[in-house]
Design an enzyme around this catalytic site. Structure first.
Site, PDB file in Angstrom:
ATOM      1  N   LEU A 116       4.297  -1.874  -7.024  1.00 16.57           N
ATOM      2  CA  LEU A 116       5.228  -1.816  -5.884  1.00 16.57           C
ATOM      3  C   LEU A 116       6.078  -0.543  -5.884  1.00 16.57           C
ATOM      4  O   LEU A 116       7.181  -0.544  -5.358  1.00 16.57           O
ATOM      5  CB  LEU A 116       6.126  -3.064  -5.835  1.00 16.57           C
TER       6      LEU A 116
ATOM      7  N   TYR B  65      -2.334  17.066  -6.719  1.00 20.06           N
ATOM      8  CA  TYR B  65      -2.827  15.779  -6.208  1.00 20.06           C
ATOM      9  C   TYR B  65      -4.350  15.813  -6.054  1.00 20.06           C
ATOM     10  O   TYR B  65      -5.067  14.927  -6.533  1.00 20.06           O
ATOM     11  CB  TYR B  65      -2.156  15.459  -4.865  1.00 20.06           C
TER      12      TYR B  65
ATOM     13  N   SER C 273     -10.311  11.689  -1.839  1.00 21.15           N
ATOM     14  CA  SER C 273      -9.677  12.325  -0.678  1.00 21.15           C
ATOM     15  C   SER C 273     -10.423  13.595  -0.291  1.00 21.15           C
ATOM     16  O   SER C 273     -10.994  14.285  -1.149  1.00 21.15           O
ATOM     17  CB  SER C 273      -8.245  12.689  -1.078  1.00 21.15           C
TER      18      SER C 273
ATOM     19  N   LYS D   8      -7.574  13.742  -8.067  1.00 18.72           N
ATOM     20  CA  LYS D   8      -8.660  12.983  -7.420  1.00 18.72           C
ATOM     21  C   LYS D   8     -10.017  13.482  -7.916  1.00 18.72           C
ATOM     22  O   LYS D   8     -10.914  12.693  -8.208  1.00 18.72           O
ATOM     23  CB  LYS D   8      -8.571  13.129  -5.894  1.00 18.72           C
TER      24      LYS D   8
HETATM   25  N1  LIG Z   1      -3.093   7.719   2.971  1.00 16.52           N
HETATM   26  C1  LIG Z   1      -3.766   8.840   2.864  1.00 16.52           C
HETATM   27  O1  LIG Z   1      -3.577   9.772   3.650  1.00 16.52           O
HETATM   28  C2  LIG Z   1      -4.838   8.993   1.802  1.00 16.52           C
HETATM   29  C3  LIG Z   1      -5.848   9.965   1.972  1.00 16.52           C
HETATM   30  C4  LIG Z   1      -6.805  10.113   0.970  1.00 16.52           C
HETATM   31  C5  LIG Z   1      -6.754   9.324  -0.178  1.00 16.52           C
HETATM   32  N2  LIG Z   1      -5.752   8.410  -0.314  1.00 16.52           N
HETATM   33  C6  LIG Z   1      -5.698   7.616  -1.545  1.00 16.52           C
HETATM   34  O2  LIG Z   1      -5.847   6.241  -1.220  1.00 16.52           O
HETATM   35  C7  LIG Z   1      -5.095   5.442  -2.116  1.00 16.52           C
HETATM   36  C8  LIG Z   1      -4.216   4.518  -1.312  1.00 16.52           C
HETATM   37  O3  LIG Z   1      -3.379   5.285  -0.467  1.00 16.52           O
HETATM   38  P1  LIG Z   1      -2.298   4.635   0.482  1.00 16.52           P
HETATM   39  O4  LIG Z   1      -2.106   5.555   1.618  1.00 16.52           O
HETATM   40  O5  LIG Z   1      -2.611   3.221   0.716  1.00 16.52           O
HETATM   41  O6  LIG Z   1      -1.036   4.770  -0.476  1.00 16.52           O
HETATM   42  P2  LIG Z   1       0.122   3.725  -0.791  1.00 16.52           P
HETATM   43  O7  LIG Z   1       1.162   4.462  -1.551  1.00 16.52           O
HETATM   44  O8  LIG Z   1       0.531   2.994   0.437  1.00 16.52           O
HETATM   45  O9  LIG Z   1      -0.643   2.692  -1.751  1.00 16.52           O
HETATM   46  C9  LIG Z   1      -0.809   2.922  -3.118  1.00 16.52           C
HETATM   47  C10 LIG Z   1      -0.341   1.656  -3.829  1.00 16.52           C
HETATM   48  O10 LIG Z   1      -0.548   1.830  -5.222  1.00 16.52           O
HETATM   49  C11 LIG Z   1       0.594   1.356  -5.916  1.00 16.52           C
HETATM   50  N3  LIG Z   1       0.629   2.099  -7.190  1.00 16.52           N
HETATM   51  C12 LIG Z   1       0.786   3.430  -7.387  1.00 16.52           C
HETATM   52  N4  LIG Z   1       0.699   3.722  -8.705  1.00 16.52           N
HETATM   53  C13 LIG Z   1       0.464   2.548  -9.345  1.00 16.52           C
HETATM   54  C14 LIG Z   1       0.273   2.196 -10.699  1.00 16.52           C
HETATM   55  N5  LIG Z   1       0.344   3.105 -11.679  1.00 16.52           N
HETATM   56  N6  LIG Z   1       0.031   0.898 -11.013  1.00 16.52           N
HETATM   57  C15 LIG Z   1      -0.023  -0.041 -10.035  1.00 16.52           C
HETATM   58  N7  LIG Z   1       0.171   0.233  -8.720  1.00 16.52           N
HETATM   59  C16 LIG Z   1       0.409   1.515  -8.392  1.00 16.52           C
HETATM   60  C17 LIG Z   1       1.765   1.625  -4.990  1.00 16.52           C
HETATM   61  O11 LIG Z   1       2.861   0.762  -5.211  1.00 16.52           O
HETATM   62  C18 LIG Z   1       1.128   1.369  -3.619  1.00 16.52           C
HETATM   63  O12 LIG Z   1       1.295   0.011  -3.223  1.00 16.52           O
HETATM   64  C19 LIG Z   1      -4.326   6.410  -3.013  1.00 16.52           C
HETATM   65  O13 LIG Z   1      -5.015   6.533  -4.233  1.00 16.52           O
HETATM   66  C20 LIG Z   1      -4.354   7.708  -2.245  1.00 16.52           C
HETATM   67  O14 LIG Z   1      -4.310   8.822  -3.097  1.00 16.52           O
HETATM   68  C21 LIG Z   1      -4.806   8.206   0.645  1.00 16.52           C
END
Ligand SMILES: NC(=O)c1ccc[n+]([C@@H]2O[C@H](COP(=O)([O-])OP(=O)(O)OC[C@H]3O[C@@H](n4cnc5c(N)ncnc54)[C@H](O)[C@@H]3O)[C@@H](O)[C@H]2O)c1
Length: 337
Positions: free
Chosen positions: A34, A149, A125, A153
């Site tokens: 969270l 970042y 990503s 990835k």
């Molecule tokens: N949203 C974007 O633009 C995008 C684009 C490409 C890749 N991604 C990747 O997709 C994934 C999800 O992205 P999102 O937009 O839903 O992000 P988000 O921040 O809404 O969701 C990530 C979740 O992971 C949880 N979290 C983070 N570190 C943690 C840990 N060490 N242990 C347990 N929980 C942990 C956070 O609380 C959060 O709920 C990420 O890995 C992000 O890098 C996102």
């Protein structure tokens, strides 16, 4: 019924994928610390699916907790969303990102192998491509991320690829997302980050609610039709379905695969603003400011491989992306959150 562990399942893309998994007949266990999400998302998932996922509040780096989860549940696959994603913060706090995203993924992978779970889907990503010189990104292009970042990835992609080679039973899909936007059509879940948003649509949503005053549009002199950057925005529900299809694919195919998830049709920042204003009836005041270093004029996915191997294709266009974002934000506004 198969059970999938979804790390980061309380977050933006994770919560939509939990809905798609439950709708697709999977049982879901979420592990999330969270750090960038709120527990209330579980109530919203329950309202949408009439089913609540099992939830563990904790960290992917907590080996004891991981082994408890694998002992308590018969997990058949893991979708790994948990990660930090703010590019600027990754540059100023690199060790925080390498620890959370890379070391965290290694701990998770070690525990997965110990528990003999054979299916791993990873949130990668388009950032891994860096600045390849072409605007259309294809999976076999060289990768050269230009920020911490993106490097986290790519490192995890490589760690997973090497592990799949060394452990022939392990099946891996690395999904390279382009620019996820939008929200579930119920308006109950969407992107509601902790703190000031780093992404365009939550920023616009907060302006529409009067929480933020104005938008900065970085760069208006790019060689694009309206001078602003073109991005491959993809509806989060389309993205969520891509994960369910990746699990189906891995059930039939061993080894490791890397797939772009984007629409292949980019929109400019000004097009996104204009469409949001049209569907919401809200004015989004903005200022055209200097380009940001590291931003590109244009990029978008070649999504041919996703169609060929996963049978995946994006269904939703710009209007739907903006309508669903606004539905989510107007409901947040009505709740006063
Ligand atoms: N949203 C974007 O633009 C995008 C684009 C490409 C890749 N991604 C990747 O997709 C994934 C999800 O992205 P999102 O937009 O839903 O992000 P988000 O921040 O809404 O969701 C990530 C979740 O992971 C949880 N979290 C983070 N570190 C943690 C840990 N060490 N242990 C347990 N929980 C942990 C956070 O609380 C959060 O709920 C990420 O890995 C992000 O890098 C996102």
């Amino acid at each position: 019924m198969k059970t999938i562990l979804v790390t980061g399942g309380a977050g933006y893309i994770g919560s939509h994928t939990v809905v798609a998994l439950q709708d697709g007949g999977y049982q879901v266990v979420i592990l999330d610390n969270l750090c960038n999400s709120k527990l209330v998302v579980l109530n919203s998932i329950q309202k949408i699916c009439s089913k609540t996922p099992v939830f563990y509040q904790g960290d992917i780096r907590d080996r004891t907790l991981l082994s408890k989860i694998f002992n308590n549940h018969s997990i058949s696959g893991v979708i790994h969303f948990a990660g930090l994603k703010a590019v600027g913060e990754s540059q100023s706090q690199p060790l925080k990102y390498y620890d959370n995203n890379v070391a965290g993924s290694i701990t998770l992978l070690e525990e997965i192998l110990k528990a003999k779970v054979d299916t791993f889907v990873f949130s990668s990503s388009a950032t891994v491509y860096g600045e390849p010189g072409a605007s259309q990104y294809q999976e076999d292009m060289p990768t050269a991320p230009i920020n911490v970042y993106g490097r986290t990835k790519l490192m995890v992609e490589e760690i997973l690829g090497d592990s799949a080679k060394a452990n022939p039973g392990l099946k891996v899909a690395c999904l390279r997302y382009f620019n996820p936007v939008g929200a579930h059509s119920s308006g109950l879940i969407g992107e509601n980050p902790v703190g000031t948003p780093n992404n365009l649509m939550p920023y616009i949503g907060q302006i529409a609610l009067g929480i933020l005053p104005r938008l900065k549009v970085f760069g208006s002199d790019y060689p694009t039709p309206d001078g602003t950057g073109l991005r491959d925005y993809i509806h989060v529900d389309d993205l969520a379905i891509g994960h369910v299809l990746a699990l189906d694919y891995l059930e039939r195919n061993p080894g490791a695969i890397t797939v772009n998830l984007g629409t292949g049709k980019p929109y400019s920042v000004l097009e996104m603003i204009a469409t949001f204003e049209k569907v919401s009836g809200k004015k989004i005041p903005y200022d055209l400011v200097e380009r940001r270093s590291g931003d590109l004029a244009e990029y978008y996915a070649n999504s041919g491989l996703a169609k060929a191997v996963l049978g995946w294709q994006a269904k939703h266009g710009i209007e739907r992306m903006c309508e669903d974002t606004w539905r989510f934000y107007s409901q947040l506004g009505a709740q006063g959150s």
